[in-house]
Design a protein around this motif. Structure first.
Motif, short mmCIF file in Angstrom:
data_model
loop_
_atom_site.label_atom_id
_atom_site.label_comp_id
_atom_site.label_asym_id
_atom_site.label_seq_id
_atom_site.Cartn_x
_atom_site.Cartn_y
_atom_site.Cartn_z
N SER A 177 0.78 -1.30 -0.04
CA SER A 177 -0.09 -0.11 -0.05
C SER A 177 0.88 1.12 -0.11
O SER A 177 2.04 1.14 0.18
CB SER A 177 -1.01 -0.08 1.30
OG SER A 177 -0.13 0.07 2.42
N GLN A 178 0.26 2.54 -0.19
CA GLN A 178 1.10 3.72 -0.19
C GLN A 178 1.42 3.83 1.21
O GLN A 178 2.52 4.59 1.27
CB GLN A 178 0.15 4.74 -0.79
CG GLN A 178 0.66 6.03 -0.82
CD GLN A 178 -0.20 7.19 -1.54
OE1 GLN A 178 -1.39 7.05 -1.83
NE2 GLN A 178 0.14 8.30 -1.61
N HIS A 181 4.87 2.53 1.78
CA HIS A 181 6.05 2.97 1.16
C HIS A 181 6.44 4.48 1.87
O HIS A 181 7.48 4.77 2.18
CB HIS A 181 5.70 3.40 -0.18
CG HIS A 181 5.82 1.98 -1.05
ND1 HIS A 181 4.87 1.82 -1.97
CD2 HIS A 181 6.80 0.74 -1.25
CE1 HIS A 181 5.09 0.54 -2.54
NE2 HIS A 181 6.17 0.17 -2.24
N GLU A 182 5.16 4.97 2.37
CA GLU A 182 5.43 6.34 2.94
C GLU A 182 6.12 6.03 4.39
O GLU A 182 6.97 6.96 4.71
CB GLU A 182 4.00 6.93 3.19
CG GLU A 182 3.56 7.37 1.84
CD GLU A 182 2.12 8.33 2.32
OE1 GLU A 182 1.81 8.16 3.43
OE2 GLU A 182 1.64 8.82 1.15
N ARG A 187 9.61 5.56 -2.89
CA ARG A 187 8.51 5.92 -3.95
C ARG A 187 7.62 4.94 -4.10
O ARG A 187 7.74 3.89 -4.14
CB ARG A 187 9.30 6.16 -5.15
CG ARG A 187 8.31 6.76 -6.32
CD ARG A 187 9.22 7.03 -7.54
NE ARG A 187 9.50 5.73 -8.15
CZ ARG A 187 8.82 5.03 -8.82
NH1 ARG A 187 7.71 5.44 -9.23
NH2 ARG A 187 9.45 3.84 -9.23
N HIS A 188 6.26 5.49 -4.01
CA HIS A 188 5.08 4.56 -4.10
C HIS A 188 4.99 4.03 -5.44
O HIS A 188 4.93 4.92 -6.40
CB HIS A 188 3.86 5.20 -3.60
CG HIS A 188 2.58 4.36 -3.74
ND1 HIS A 188 2.42 3.15 -3.10
CD2 HIS A 188 1.43 4.81 -4.32
CE1 HIS A 188 1.29 2.54 -3.43
NE2 HIS A 188 0.77 3.43 -4.11
N THR A 190 2.37 2.43 -8.14
CA THR A 190 0.92 2.04 -8.17
C THR A 190 0.52 0.67 -8.78
O THR A 190 1.56 0.13 -9.01
CB THR A 190 0.04 3.14 -8.83
OG1 THR A 190 0.57 3.11 -10.21
CG2 THR A 190 0.33 4.56 -8.27
#
Length: 432
Positions: A177-178, A181-182, A187-188, A190
């Motif tokens: 999920s985003q 990564h955060e 870097r996310h 998709t």
């Protein structure tokens, strides 16, 4: 449907060192270059144990069914997934080469692309996220599910002895999920970023072969579709909104004309208006394959257009409107990035996408997906793709055993089927 596990699954089957099962050695042995020789004996035993194990597909369940419950070196099999150095990507490449040699030696490759949620709980599973549950959700009801999201590429090919299309997984990637990564400062990527990378990898593996990808509406993204048309184009067939902004091709630039070149022409009527117009010329065709049916008549109308949104590249496409003369399903639209494919070819290819859902159900019901209990990042990233790939490996083994021989079909008083399904192929490999 219950599986005919046979006597081999009711009592331990002890495998001596250096004597792997012949049915596994025939196909799995060709995957050996992708793995290090030091872990090859453990790989063979885990594969045989995964085939013979009833219920959960844990490492301990595989060891128990092989009669290795008292082996003090059980940690070696756990480290095969969590620490050992071997390339799952290279194993996917070899598996694809085996599938192509057996089922699609030449011609274009039709690939299915779809994601699925593996429901897992546990604080140590770092890639776990919250996603929309596509099985339980509907247009008016949103259901969330916690777990791991996987993106899988499958080869859609006819199986001669099954007389139908099967979806055979060969490349699966974990899509975090985003938030994941955060939290790590990455870097996310998709879902479409992962899909683009996977398709380009397969394109490098299969030079000279045309790739036709069928996917659901989640991949009807203009920028993603346009990126796949750069260089060696990859054909994509997916759904299209009935209110999509479609235009005529841009007019040719005149000599001495000032300003930037036009990217599109005049706006075309929305597909919903085309479907309801009285002057629309529908063509009735008969399809030999449909969802759960062998013959089905539908009405089609098709044309080429430019799909455009401000700030995004213009995408030439062929759209196909589908209407049911019987009124059992609502009018829907498909898009294809190859303008030369006929509407019937586009629809027949897209109908095969349903086999991806069948494969996801089969691997959960018969191969124990969602029952594994690894929690380290590397073991998680390896185990689920391996179980999905086991579906294809079992199909290859059954294909080799049934080549030129009568096919065994399991029947019941309440279910008189005439053609084998995956459960029959699985039972055949288990008996071997």
């Amino acid at each position: 449907m219950a599986i005919d596990r046979g006597a081999a699954c009711c009592s331990p089957v002890r495998l001596e060192h250096g004597t792997p099962s012949e049915v596994v050695h025939s196909d799995l042995g060709r995957v050996r270059p992708a793995l290090f020789h030091a872990v090859w004996p453990q790989v063979q035993r885990l594969v045989i144990g995964a085939i013979l194990s009833p219920g959960k597909r844990t490492v301990t369940a595989a060891l128990r069914v092989l009669g290795l419950a008292d082996d003090p070196r059980f940690g070696t099999f756990h480290r095969l997934l969590s620490r050992a150095r071997w390339s799952s990507l290279q194993a996917s490449r070899v598996l694809l080469s085996l599938l192509l040699a057996a089922f699609v030696p030449s011609g274009p490759l039709i690939l299915g692309l779809d994601d699925t949620i593996e429901r897992r709980t546990g604080k140590k599973i770092s890639a776990r996220g919250i996603y929309r549950d596509p099985v339980r959700s509907s247009q008016g009801h949103f259901v969330k599910a916690g777990g791991l999201r996987w993106l899988s590429l499958m080869l859609l090919t006819p199986i001669p002895w099954a007389n139908r299309i099967w979806a055979l997984p060969f490349l699966t990637a974990l899509v975090p999920s985003q938030r994941y990564h955060e939290e790590r400062g990455h870097r996310h990527k998709t879902l479409t970023d992962w899909a683009r990378q996977m398709l380009r990898v397969v394109q490098r593996w299969c030079p000279g072969r045309q790739l036709i990808v069928v996917a659901d509406s989640a991949y009807a993204v203009i920028r993603w579709l346009a990126d796949l048309q750069q260089g060696r184009p990859i054909t994509v067939i997916t759904r299209l909104r009935l209110d999509a902004a479609l235009y005529e091709p841009a007019p040719e630039r005149q000599a001495g004309q000032k300003g930037r070149p036009k990217m599109k022409g005049q706006r075309l009527p929305a597909l919903a208006a085309v479907a309801n117009a009285a002057d629309t010329c529908w063509q009735r065709v008969r399809l030999t394959r449909w969802y759960g049916e062998t013959l089905r008549e539908v009405d089609l109308v098709s044309q080429t257009a430019i799909w455009y949104h401000p700030g995004k590249p213009p995408l030439p496409l062929r759209w196909v409107l589908i209407r049911d003369p019987q009124g059992q399903f609502s009018t829907q639209a498909l898009l294809c990035t190859d303008l030369l494919l006929s509407p019937v070819q586009i629809l027949e290819s897209f109908v095969q996408r349903w086999q991806l859902e069948v494969t996801f159900e089969e691997v959960r019901a018969h191969l124990g997906v969602e029952t594994q209990r690894q929690w380290t990042d590397l073991a998680i990233a390896r185990t689920t793709p391996a179980l999905l790939g086991l579906f294809s490996l079992v199909t290859l083994m059954a294909h080799e055993r049934w080549h030129g021989h009568d096919v065994w079909v399991r029947r019941a008083a309440w279910y008189d089927k005439t053609l084998p399904t995956f459960v029959d192929a699985f039972a055949e490999v288990r008996r071997a």
